[in-house]
Design a protein around this motif. Structure first.
Motif, PDB file in Angstrom:
ATOM      1  N   VAL A 100     -42.298 -11.151  -7.384  1.00 47.75           N
ATOM      2  CA  VAL A 100     -41.798 -11.504  -8.715  1.00 47.75           C
ATOM      3  C   VAL A 100     -40.708 -10.523  -9.129  1.00 47.75           C
ATOM      4  CG1 VAL A 100     -43.936 -12.621  -9.465  1.00 47.75           C
ATOM      5  CG2 VAL A 100     -43.611 -10.187  -9.878  1.00 47.75           C
ATOM      6  N   ALA A 101     -39.834 -10.976 -10.010  1.00 45.21           N
ATOM      7  CA  ALA A 101     -38.780 -10.111 -10.534  1.00 45.21           C
ATOM      8  C   ALA A 101     -39.394  -9.023 -11.406  1.00 45.21           C
ATOM      9  CB  ALA A 101     -37.774 -10.934 -11.331  1.00 45.21           C
ATOM     10  N   VAL A 102     -38.800  -7.850 -11.361  1.00 46.01           N
ATOM     11  CA  VAL A 102     -39.246  -6.736 -12.190  1.00 46.01           C
ATOM     12  C   VAL A 102     -38.583  -6.841 -13.549  1.00 46.01           C
ATOM     13  CG1 VAL A 102     -39.216  -4.219 -12.458  1.00 46.01           C
ATOM     14  CG2 VAL A 102     -39.614  -5.230 -10.197  1.00 46.01           C
ATOM     15  N   ASP A 103     -39.368  -6.689 -14.594  1.00 42.64           N
ATOM     16  CA  ASP A 103     -38.857  -6.661 -15.956  1.00 42.64           C
ATOM     17  C   ASP A 103     -38.545  -5.207 -16.326  1.00 42.64           C
ATOM     18  OD1 ASP A 103     -38.674  -8.391 -18.567  1.00 42.64           O
ATOM     19  OD2 ASP A 103     -39.638  -6.495 -19.145  1.00 42.64           O
ATOM     20  N   LYS A 104     -37.548  -5.013 -17.173  1.00 46.82           N
ATOM     21  CA  LYS A 104     -37.177  -3.644 -17.574  1.00 46.82           C
ATOM     22  C   LYS A 104     -38.345  -2.903 -18.214  1.00 46.82           C
ATOM     23  CE  LYS A 104     -32.330  -4.576 -18.017  1.00 46.82           C
ATOM     24  NZ  LYS A 104     -31.164  -3.800 -18.037  1.00 46.82           N
TER      25      LYS A 104
ATOM     26  N   ASN B 153     -30.723  -6.808  -7.844  1.00 46.25           N
ATOM     27  CA  ASN B 153     -31.990  -7.520  -7.681  1.00 46.25           C
ATOM     28  C   ASN B 153     -33.103  -6.513  -7.505  1.00 46.25           C
ATOM     29  OD1 ASN B 153     -31.295 -10.516  -7.314  1.00 46.25           O
ATOM     30  ND2 ASN B 153     -29.813  -9.499  -5.988  1.00 46.25           N
ATOM     31  N   LEU B 154     -34.118  -6.591  -8.354  1.00 50.48           N
ATOM     32  CA  LEU B 154     -35.277  -5.709  -8.273  1.00 50.48           C
ATOM     33  C   LEU B 154     -36.528  -6.586  -8.326  1.00 50.48           C
ATOM     34  CD1 LEU B 154     -36.124  -2.720  -8.140  1.00 50.48           C
ATOM     35  CD2 LEU B 154     -36.121  -2.705 -10.646  1.00 50.48           C
ATOM     36  N   TRP B 155     -37.253  -6.582  -7.207  1.00 50.26           N
ATOM     37  CA  TRP B 155     -38.400  -7.463  -7.044  1.00 50.26           C
ATOM     38  C   TRP B 155     -39.622  -6.650  -6.662  1.00 50.26           C
ATOM     39  CZ3 TRP B 155     -37.877 -12.679  -7.989  1.00 50.26           C
ATOM     40  CH2 TRP B 155     -36.577 -13.115  -8.191  1.00 50.26           C
ATOM     41  N   CYS B 156     -40.806  -7.165  -6.986  1.00 44.33           N
ATOM     42  CA  CYS B 156     -42.022  -6.414  -6.700  1.00 44.33           C
ATOM     43  C   CYS B 156     -43.170  -7.326  -6.277  1.00 44.33           C
ATOM     44  CB  CYS B 156     -42.450  -5.600  -7.917  1.00 44.33           C
ATOM     45  SG  CYS B 156     -43.077  -6.588  -9.308  1.00 44.33           S
ATOM     46  N   VAL B 157     -44.190  -6.673  -5.749  1.00 43.60           N
ATOM     47  CA  VAL B 157     -45.472  -7.316  -5.458  1.00 43.60           C
ATOM     48  C   VAL B 157     -46.502  -6.623  -6.349  1.00 43.60           C
ATOM     49  CG1 VAL B 157     -47.272  -7.630  -3.715  1.00 43.60           C
ATOM     50  CG2 VAL B 157     -44.868  -7.920  -3.089  1.00 43.60           C
TER      51      VAL B 157
ATOM     52  N   ASN C 172     -50.754  -6.370  -7.573  1.00 43.30           N
ATOM     53  CA  ASN C 172     -52.119  -6.631  -7.118  1.00 43.30           C
ATOM     54  C   ASN C 172     -52.809  -7.592  -8.091  1.00 43.30           C
ATOM     55  OD1 ASN C 172     -52.849  -5.047  -9.331  1.00 43.30           O
ATOM     56  ND2 ASN C 172     -53.475  -3.296  -8.107  1.00 43.30           N
ATOM     57  N   ARG C 173     -54.055  -7.848  -7.868  1.00 40.07           N
ATOM     58  CA  ARG C 173     -54.791  -8.810  -8.712  1.00 40.07           C
ATOM     59  C   ARG C 173     -54.895  -8.364 -10.160  1.00 40.07           C
ATOM     60  NH1 ARG C 173     -58.378  -9.880  -3.861  1.00 40.07           N
ATOM     61  NH2 ARG C 173     -57.743 -11.970  -3.256  1.00 40.07           N
ATOM     62  N   GLN C 174     -54.820  -7.048 -10.368  1.00 42.08           N
ATOM     63  CA  GLN C 174     -54.875  -6.512 -11.732  1.00 42.08           C
ATOM     64  C   GLN C 174     -53.490  -6.470 -12.380  1.00 42.08           C
ATOM     65  OE1 GLN C 174     -56.338  -4.717  -9.016  1.00 42.08           O
ATOM     66  NE2 GLN C 174     -58.240  -5.819  -9.441  1.00 42.08           N
ATOM     67  N   GLU C 175     -52.490  -7.055 -11.680  1.00 40.16           N
ATOM     68  CA  GLU C 175     -51.109  -7.127 -12.162  1.00 40.16           C
ATOM     69  C   GLU C 175     -50.401  -5.772 -12.186  1.00 40.16           C
ATOM     70  OE1 GLU C 175     -49.221 -10.006 -12.888  1.00 40.16           O
ATOM     71  OE2 GLU C 175     -50.916 -10.852 -11.814  1.00 40.16           O
ATOM     72  N   HIS C 176     -50.868  -4.822 -11.365  1.00 46.00           N
ATOM     73  CA  HIS C 176     -50.184  -3.541 -11.215  1.00 46.00           C
ATOM     74  C   HIS C 176     -49.209  -3.642 -10.051  1.00 46.00           C
ATOM     75  CE1 HIS C 176     -52.764  -1.579 -14.103  1.00 46.00           C
ATOM     76  NE2 HIS C 176     -53.832  -2.005 -13.452  1.00 46.00           N
ATOM     77  N   ILE C 177     -48.044  -3.077 -10.222  1.00 38.42           N
ATOM     78  CA  ILE C 177     -47.038  -3.091  -9.162  1.00 38.42           C
ATOM     79  C   ILE C 177     -47.507  -2.192  -8.021  1.00 38.42           C
ATOM     80  CG2 ILE C 177     -44.657  -2.465  -8.558  1.00 38.42           C
ATOM     81  CD1 ILE C 177     -43.942  -3.214 -11.506  1.00 38.42           C
ATOM     82  N   ILE C 178     -47.471  -2.736  -6.794  1.00 35.30           N
ATOM     83  CA  ILE C 178     -47.902  -1.969  -5.627  1.00 35.30           C
ATOM     84  C   ILE C 178     -46.780  -1.776  -4.610  1.00 35.30           C
ATOM     85  CG2 ILE C 178     -50.361  -2.478  -5.888  1.00 35.30           C
ATOM     86  CD1 ILE C 178     -50.031  -4.702  -3.800  1.00 35.30           C
ATOM     87  N   GLY C 179     -45.649  -2.388  -4.871  1.00 40.98           N
ATOM     88  CA  GLY C 179     -44.483  -2.213  -4.006  1.00 40.98           C
ATOM     89  C   GLY C 179     -43.288  -2.893  -4.632  1.00 40.98           C
ATOM     90  N   PHE C 180     -42.087  -2.379  -4.292  1.00 42.71           N
ATOM     91  CA  PHE C 180     -40.877  -2.997  -4.847  1.00 42.71           C
ATOM     92  C   PHE C 180     -39.698  -2.792  -3.910  1.00 42.71           C
ATOM     93  CE2 PHE C 180     -40.719   1.336  -6.437  1.00 42.71           C
ATOM     94  CZ  PHE C 180     -39.369   1.667  -6.390  1.00 42.71           C
ATOM     95  N   VAL C 181     -38.715  -3.662  -4.083  1.00 50.57           N
ATOM     96  CA  VAL C 181     -37.464  -3.590  -3.333  1.00 50.57           C
ATOM     97  C   VAL C 181     -36.312  -3.807  -4.302  1.00 50.57           C
ATOM     98  CG1 VAL C 181     -37.414  -6.049  -2.682  1.00 50.57           C
ATOM     99  CG2 VAL C 181     -36.242  -4.366  -1.243  1.00 50.57           C
ATOM    100  N   GLY C 182     -35.244  -3.027  -4.094  1.00 45.23           N
ATOM    101  CA  GLY C 182     -34.033  -3.190  -4.879  1.00 45.23           C
ATOM    102  C   GLY C 182     -32.849  -3.410  -3.956  1.00 45.23           C
ATOM    103  N   VAL C 183     -32.021  -4.392  -4.287  1.00 46.38           N
ATOM    104  CA  VAL C 183     -30.875  -4.758  -3.449  1.00 46.38           C
ATOM    105  C   VAL C 183     -29.609  -4.778  -4.307  1.00 46.38           C
ATOM    106  CG1 VAL C 183     -29.854  -6.608  -2.063  1.00 46.38           C
ATOM    107  CG2 VAL C 183     -32.306  -6.124  -1.884  1.00 46.38           C
ATOM    108  N   ALA C 184     -28.544  -4.214  -3.749  1.00 46.99           N
ATOM    109  CA  ALA C 184     -27.218  -4.305  -4.355  1.00 46.99           C
ATOM    110  C   ALA C 184     -26.260  -4.729  -3.252  1.00 46.99           C
ATOM    111  CB  ALA C 184     -26.792  -2.975  -4.961  1.00 46.99           C
TER     112      ALA C 184
END
Length: 144
Positions: free
Chosen positions: A4-8, A51-55, A57-69
């Motif tokens: 999912v996209a990361v919100d600010k 582009n900043l996207w993340c994965v 967990n089930r508790q909706e905590h970010i456990i990984g992310f990727v940023g692309v330019a």
């Protein structure tokens, strides 16, 4: 796992994942380096990626992310407790297939990351003696 996209509003959580990941994988960085980079990540680098996207967990905590330019993976970090579960590979595949990334710069001392990208088909095409800020951390410029 869903990407999912990361919100600010999630930037603080992103920086916390970054710091935990760096402490687990970047043994060559000093405490002063981490304190130097942390506000830069929050206040400059996250806004610099298109582009900043993340994965999460089930508790909706970010456990990984990727940023692309442009066509470059600028950042890829996974929380230490979630490494080795395919999250990095999933985010990298997303960056390549959906966001058009085909390059990445990797700290030469981060041999785990170098091996990770090599397993995904990236090859070293050049090397810089210092990082983008002129610090003595050589970068490997890798490309698919």
């Amino acid at each position: 796992m869903k990407i999912v996209a990361v919100d600010k509003t999630e930037y603080i959580e992103i920086v916390n994942v970054w710091e935990a990941s760096v402490r687990a994988t970047h043994e060559f960085l000093t405490e002063a380096d981490i304190k130097f980079f942390k506000p830069k990540i929050l206040n400059e680098y996250l806004q610099a990626v298109e582009n900043l996207w993340c994965v999460k967990n089930r508790q909706e905590h970010i456990i990984g992310f990727v940023g692309v330019a442009d066509d470059n993976i600028e950042m890829l970090f996974i929380s230490p407790g979630n490494r080795g579960k395919g999250i990095g590979k999933l985010l990298t595949s997303y960056a390549v297939e959906q966001l058009g990334a085909n390059k990445v710069d990797v700290n030469e001392q981060n041999t785990q990351a170098v091996g990770f990208y090599e397993r995904l088909g990236f090859k070293v095409v050049s090397r810089s003696e210092v990082d983008g800020l002129g610090k003595p951390y050589p970068l490997l410029h890798m490309q698919l």
